[in-house]
Design an enzyme around this catalytic site. Structure first.
Site, PDB file in Angstrom:
ATOM      1  N   ARG A   1     -28.478 -54.058  69.124  1.00 52.13           N
ATOM      2  CA  ARG A   1     -27.780 -54.840  70.146  1.00 52.13           C
ATOM      3  C   ARG A   1     -28.671 -55.955  70.684  1.00 52.13           C
ATOM      4  O   ARG A   1     -28.198 -57.061  70.982  1.00 52.13           O
ATOM      5  CB  ARG A   1     -27.295 -53.939  71.279  1.00 52.13           C
ATOM      6  CG  ARG A   1     -26.432 -54.676  72.297  1.00 52.13           C
ATOM      7  CD  ARG A   1     -25.767 -53.734  73.270  1.00 52.13           C
ATOM      8  NE  ARG A   1     -26.733 -52.984  74.073  1.00 52.13           N
ATOM      9  CZ  ARG A   1     -26.397 -52.041  74.946  1.00 52.13           C
ATOM     10  NH1 ARG A   1     -25.118 -51.718  75.122  1.00 52.13           N
ATOM     11  NH2 ARG A   1     -27.318 -51.404  75.645  1.00 52.13           N
TER      12      ARG A   1
ATOM     13  N   ARG B   1     -38.960 -77.042  85.976  1.00 49.51           N
ATOM     14  CA  ARG B   1     -37.577 -76.563  85.996  1.00 49.51           C
ATOM     15  C   ARG B   1     -36.647 -77.615  85.409  1.00 49.51           C
ATOM     16  O   ARG B   1     -36.605 -78.750  85.871  1.00 49.51           O
ATOM     17  CB  ARG B   1     -37.165 -76.220  87.426  1.00 49.51           C
ATOM     18  CG  ARG B   1     -35.759 -75.652  87.549  1.00 49.51           C
ATOM     19  CD  ARG B   1     -35.453 -75.302  89.000  1.00 49.51           C
ATOM     20  NE  ARG B   1     -34.123 -74.714  89.126  1.00 49.51           N
ATOM     21  CZ  ARG B   1     -33.000 -75.415  89.288  1.00 49.51           C
ATOM     22  NH1 ARG B   1     -33.068 -76.743  89.350  1.00 49.51           N
ATOM     23  NH2 ARG B   1     -31.835 -74.804  89.413  1.00 49.51           N
TER      24      ARG B   1
ATOM     25  N   GLU C   1     -14.722 -52.600  82.970  1.00 44.43           N
ATOM     26  CA  GLU C   1     -15.754 -51.559  82.870  1.00 44.43           C
ATOM     27  C   GLU C   1     -16.306 -51.322  84.257  1.00 44.43           C
ATOM     28  O   GLU C   1     -15.838 -51.892  85.242  1.00 44.43           O
ATOM     29  CB  GLU C   1     -16.859 -51.983  81.898  1.00 44.43           C
ATOM     30  CG  GLU C   1     -17.492 -53.326  82.202  1.00 44.43           C
ATOM     31  CD  GLU C   1     -18.390 -53.834  81.078  1.00 44.43           C
ATOM     32  OE1 GLU C   1     -18.842 -53.021  80.250  1.00 44.43           O
ATOM     33  OE2 GLU C   1     -18.642 -55.042  81.033  1.00 44.43           O
TER      34      GLU C   1
ATOM     35  N   LEU D   1     -19.363 -54.857  77.757  1.00 39.82           N
ATOM     36  CA  LEU D   1     -20.577 -54.598  76.992  1.00 39.82           C
ATOM     37  C   LEU D   1     -20.276 -53.579  75.895  1.00 39.82           C
ATOM     38  O   LEU D   1     -19.579 -52.596  76.133  1.00 39.82           O
ATOM     39  CB  LEU D   1     -21.674 -54.060  77.910  1.00 39.82           C
ATOM     40  CG  LEU D   1     -23.016 -53.776  77.227  1.00 39.82           C
ATOM     41  CD1 LEU D   1     -23.673 -55.073  76.781  1.00 39.82           C
ATOM     42  CD2 LEU D   1     -23.949 -53.013  78.157  1.00 39.82           C
TER      43      LEU D   1
ATOM     44  N   TYR E   1     -31.742 -58.111  78.044  1.00 37.02           N
ATOM     45  CA  TYR E   1     -32.495 -56.893  78.301  1.00 37.02           C
ATOM     46  C   TYR E   1     -31.855 -55.703  77.596  1.00 37.02           C
ATOM     47  O   TYR E   1     -30.720 -55.770  77.125  1.00 37.02           O
ATOM     48  CB  TYR E   1     -32.609 -56.614  79.799  1.00 37.02           C
ATOM     49  CG  TYR E   1     -31.366 -56.033  80.449  1.00 37.02           C
ATOM     50  CD1 TYR E   1     -31.294 -54.666  80.753  1.00 37.02           C
ATOM     51  CD2 TYR E   1     -30.273 -56.828  80.767  1.00 37.02           C
ATOM     52  CE1 TYR E   1     -30.157 -54.127  81.354  1.00 37.02           C
ATOM     53  CE2 TYR E   1     -29.149 -56.298  81.372  1.00 37.02           C
ATOM     54  CZ  TYR E   1     -29.092 -54.941  81.663  1.00 37.02           C
ATOM     55  OH  TYR E   1     -27.985 -54.408  82.254  1.00 37.02           O
TER      56      TYR E   1
ATOM     57  N   LYS F   1     -25.950 -58.792  76.549  1.00 34.82           N
ATOM     58  CA  LYS F   1     -26.599 -58.044  77.629  1.00 34.82           C
ATOM     59  C   LYS F   1     -27.647 -58.920  78.311  1.00 34.82           C
ATOM     60  O   LYS F   1     -28.855 -58.807  78.064  1.00 34.82           O
ATOM     61  CB  LYS F   1     -27.216 -56.751  77.089  1.00 34.82           C
ATOM     62  CG  LYS F   1     -27.519 -55.715  78.161  1.00 34.82           C
ATOM     63  CD  LYS F   1     -27.896 -54.387  77.527  1.00 34.82           C
ATOM     64  CE  LYS F   1     -28.274 -53.340  78.569  1.00 34.82           C
ATOM     65  NZ  LYS F   1     -27.124 -52.908  79.380  1.00 34.82           N
TER      66      LYS F   1
END
Length: 281
Positions: free
Chosen positions: A52, A101, A181, A206, A33, A149
């Site tokens: 990114r 699945r 972070e 990140l 995302y 991310k």
């Protein structure tokens, strides 16, 4: 009023937007995302977020079918359709519906799922920017590829819940004795000589788009940046502490683990960096 959202090539009212229960983003957090800030109806550092996103997709073997211009056009239409002046646009790309699945990746030609939606919120005049926030430290229990991310954000959610239970606003994550972070931000301390210290880029954090801009702006304005590991004790005893992210820009931290930072007010280096960042918009 219902928002207009984007789902796989369609702009839809949010209540009409649907994704399969077999989507791998839902079942396995097999997705990445980005969140791009919007100020005065304009995207902030979109090219950085796109770059990114491309990197995250490459690291996971995800297919991004749209180029930068096409993706920007979707963002721009959502801004117009939702009359968004300030806030952010959330983008999520998943490996798609793999059928039943199954832990194994689906065939390479499986269509990915792409979703975008707007979120109206204060980013320029948010109260935290002038008042500061309080943070606590807690163990970093996330996976080892934090540079990608992904949407597997349960650990950061748990960290925020821990912080709230301690009467704080957010958490700084600690691994092997050093701060990595924040739960959803990059972290910085300011030493007595006004040097700004932040953890160097690696798989452990990140690679923040706002962080990248701040490092450049700081150097342009004579603020020394030192990229190294730092401890919770250093943070508690720092002259200033602050965070950065796409939708906070720069927020001061006025307490760490209950210990007041400086005089308990946003410091001059933090305020300077926020000011010059806002001037760039």
């Amino acid at each position: 009023m219902s928002r207009t959202v984007y789902v796989n090539g369609e702009f839809l009212p949010e209540e009409a937007a649907k994704i399969s229960v077999f989507d791998r983003g839902f079942l396995f957090a097999d997705a990445v995302y980005e969140v791009t800030a919007v100020v005065n109806g304009k995207l902030v550092d979109f090219n950085g977020h796109y770059a990114r996103l491309v990197r995250s997709c490459a690291e996971l073997g995800l297919t991004l079918q749209l180029d930068e211009r096409a993706l920007r056009d979707i963002h721009q239409r959502l801004i117009v359709d939702n009359a968004l002046q300030e806030g952010g646009i959330y983008l999520q790309l998943t490996r798609g519906n793999g059928g039943d699945r199954d832990f194994h990746y689906p065939p390479a030609d499986t269509p990915p799922t792409l979703v975008l939606f707007t979120q109206a919120r204060a980013v320029v005049d948010h109260p935290a920017a002038s008042k500061g926030i309080r943070v606590v430290t807690c163990p970093d229990i996330r996976w080892q590829r934090r540079d990608i991310k992904t949407v597997q954000l349960l650990a950061p959610c748990m960290a925020k819940a821990f912080a709230e239970a301690q009467g704080a606003d957010d958490a700084f994550l600690v691994e092997n004795g050093y701060i990595t972070e924040g739960s959803s931000c990059n972290c910085y301390i300011v030493q007595a000589d006004n040097t700004v210290v932040t953890r160097p880029l690696s798989n452990s954090i990140l690679h923040g788009i706002t962080r990248k801009a701040l490092v450049r702006l700081a150097e342009e304005h004579g603020v020394t940046i030192e990229e190294r590991l730092f401890t919770p004790e250093e943070a508690r005893n720092a002259r200033e502490v602050f965070i950065s992210s796409a939708t906070t820009f720069v927020w001061p931290v006025i307490a760490v683990d209950g210990q007041t930072i400086g005089d308990g007010k946003p410091g001059p280096v933090t305020l300077l960096l926020r000011k010059i960042y806002l001037q760039m918009l």
